[in-house]
Design an enzyme around this catalytic site. Sequence first.
Site, PDB file in Angstrom:
ATOM      1  N   THR A  11       0.832  -1.215   0.000  1.00  0.00           N
ATOM      2  CA  THR A  11       0.000   0.000   0.000  1.00  0.00           C
ATOM      3  C   THR A  11       0.864   1.262   0.000  1.00  0.00           C
ATOM      4  O   THR A  11       0.641   2.186  -0.790  1.00  0.00           O
ATOM      5  CB  THR A  11      -0.883   0.012   1.273  1.00  0.00           C
ATOM      6  OG1 THR A  11      -1.518  -1.258   1.356  1.00  0.00           O
ATOM      7  CG2 THR A  11      -1.902   1.099   1.242  1.00  0.00           C
ATOM      8  N   VAL A  12       1.866   1.288   0.886  1.00  0.00           N
ATOM      9  CA  VAL A  12       2.674   2.507   1.010  1.00  0.00           C
ATOM     10  C   VAL A  12       3.623   2.652  -0.193  1.00  0.00           C
ATOM     11  O   VAL A  12       3.793   3.753  -0.740  1.00  0.00           O
ATOM     12  CB  VAL A  12       3.453   2.499   2.347  1.00  0.00           C
ATOM     13  CG1 VAL A  12       4.384   3.699   2.442  1.00  0.00           C
ATOM     14  CG2 VAL A  12       2.476   2.494   3.513  1.00  0.00           C
ATOM     15  N   LYS A 103       8.972   1.593  11.693  1.00  0.00           N
ATOM     16  CA  LYS A 103       9.119   2.038  13.099  1.00  0.00           C
ATOM     17  C   LYS A 103       9.639   0.947  14.012  1.00  0.00           C
ATOM     18  O   LYS A 103      10.410   1.196  14.922  1.00  0.00           O
ATOM     19  CB  LYS A 103       7.801   2.586  13.644  1.00  0.00           C
ATOM     20  CG  LYS A 103       6.681   1.568  13.685  1.00  0.00           C
ATOM     21  CD  LYS A 103       5.438   2.104  13.089  1.00  0.00           C
ATOM     22  CE  LYS A 103       4.959   1.079  12.089  1.00  0.00           C
ATOM     23  NZ  LYS A 103       4.050   1.576  11.116  1.00  0.00           N
ATOM     24  N   GLY A 132       2.353   8.465  10.056  1.00  0.00           N
ATOM     25  CA  GLY A 132       2.074   8.515   8.609  1.00  0.00           C
ATOM     26  C   GLY A 132       2.355   9.849   7.963  1.00  0.00           C
ATOM     27  O   GLY A 132       3.505  10.194   7.679  1.00  0.00           O
ATOM     28  N   GLU A 188      -5.460  -5.100  11.906  1.00  0.00           N
ATOM     29  CA  GLU A 188      -5.004  -6.373  11.314  1.00  0.00           C
ATOM     30  C   GLU A 188      -5.834  -7.521  11.893  1.00  0.00           C
ATOM     31  O   GLU A 188      -6.474  -7.363  12.933  1.00  0.00           O
ATOM     32  CB  GLU A 188      -3.547  -6.642  11.728  1.00  0.00           C
ATOM     33  CG  GLU A 188      -2.585  -5.502  11.508  1.00  0.00           C
ATOM     34  CD  GLU A 188      -2.042  -5.479  10.097  1.00  0.00           C
ATOM     35  OE1 GLU A 188      -2.141  -6.505   9.414  1.00  0.00           O
ATOM     36  OE2 GLU A 188      -1.549  -4.416   9.695  1.00  0.00           O
ATOM     37  N   ASP A 199       2.800  -0.802  18.902  1.00  0.00           N
ATOM     38  CA  ASP A 199       3.054   0.081  17.757  1.00  0.00           C
ATOM     39  C   ASP A 199       3.281   1.531  18.246  1.00  0.00           C
ATOM     40  O   ASP A 199       4.213   2.208  17.811  1.00  0.00           O
ATOM     41  CB  ASP A 199       1.862  -0.004  16.790  1.00  0.00           C
ATOM     42  CG  ASP A 199       1.941   0.998  15.663  1.00  0.00           C
ATOM     43  OD1 ASP A 199       2.710   0.752  14.715  1.00  0.00           O
ATOM     44  OD2 ASP A 199       1.247   2.027  15.723  1.00  0.00           O
ATOM     45  N   LYS A 203       6.756   3.948  18.050  1.00  0.00           N
ATOM     46  CA  LYS A 203       6.787   5.330  17.544  1.00  0.00           C
ATOM     47  C   LYS A 203       7.288   6.288  18.625  1.00  0.00           C
ATOM     48  O   LYS A 203       8.055   7.207  18.354  1.00  0.00           O
ATOM     49  CB  LYS A 203       5.397   5.730  17.053  1.00  0.00           C
ATOM     50  CG  LYS A 203       4.957   4.927  15.817  1.00  0.00           C
ATOM     51  CD  LYS A 203       3.474   5.091  15.538  1.00  0.00           C
ATOM     52  CE  LYS A 203       3.039   4.270  14.326  1.00  0.00           C
ATOM     53  NZ  LYS A 203       1.579   4.131  14.227  1.00  0.00           N
TER      54      LYS A 203
END
Length: 430
Positions: A11-12, A103, A132, A188, A199, A203
Amino acid sequence: MIGIGIIGLGTVGTGTYKILTEYHDLLKERTGLDIRVVKIADIDLERDRGIALDKNILTRDAYEVIKDKQVDIVVELIGGTTVAYEYISSAIRHKKWVVTANKALLAEKGDEIFGLIEREGCEIGFEASVCGGIPIIRVLRDGLVGNRINYLLGILNGTSNYILTKMAEEGVNFTAALKEAQRLGYAEQDPTLDVEGIDAAHKLSILVRLAFNCPMKMEDITTRGISKVEPIDIFFAREFGYKIKLIAFAKEEKGHLIARVEPTMISLSHPMSNISGVYNGVYVVGDHVGPTLFYGKGAGGAPTGSSIVSDIVDMASRINNRNTNTKKISTGKCEYSLMEDKDIIAPYYIRVNAHDRPGVLSRISGILGEHNISISTVVQKGRVSRGYVPVVMITHEAREKDIKDAKSKIDRLPFIKGESMHMRIEEGLV
Ligand code: HSE
């Protein structure tokens, strides 16, 4: 021409490719640079990604990207901490500059990667690794470079923020809100990294390295997710004038630094309480600038691609001028000592499920008193369910260690059911 090699066309990667090709002329007009994607590696070359790809630049072998002489900047977008580490290290050894959104890798192997970058005289861009599309890395490295940062709050995980927002707005429980997040593609199938705060802690560790010059290890960031937050906690938060958010928090006080991720009550008057749904936000206080707030989308191909392109353009212009970035990224030792959890002082929310009968409240408040915890508000509200009722207390400022010790004593009382809940209250602007 500045050649870009992309490893990982998910996707990215696709979002980044689209911006670089569709805005090729615009970027050239704005910067004078001719930036072109010259090689792409992915294990799946057949999937239709809705973009026109030149077959000649595709490969399944990431090392073809890394070794390609036309590639000046390698963009790593496969994620994970094993293969990605090998690709990035190899790219650096091939004297390539690197851009990554990874990250987990920077949080867990930051010292190794930033150290290698410095030794090899290369550079790494990681704007996309935190929040993002929000350019928070640039804010910390450039915009606020003339400040000492002493306080930072982040809503760094869109999935958790979506779930908490849904619970607050629709009164649903955690499981139902998570299911909806999964249906919409935010969470997910295995949501652990997002909902258990990992997560966000990855970060936060990157932000702390930049904001406080402190390479903090993941195990030094106390991390608790949102899976135990119940609708009743959200109800009481609102009654008391708060919202519950998964807050990443870092603060320096008298030479001590603390960083944590946990569900936290935050006053409705604090701007961070208005960051809802999948959006992210970072609130940073610098000693000269005062409070600042950054808000935007924390995930998705286009927002994350936007950050990757900003790193690429920044690097491309410096490659063109043979000019490396002189700003250092801290590795090794932290200039602050780490504050222990037990030394955190804050007001707390405590909820227990207690039998509704005389004397219960006095036993609970007695235990709190024995641990130097002073109660500011007590509420017993709601339906008695099988003889138990939620009793909620807001404390005055207390040490976390005292709260935890008292809580475990209270949980052992015969008229208490289940594990009680406690949450730090983040009062306001610092
Ligand atoms: N899974 C992350 C989130 C986005 O929910 O915010 C990627 O970092």
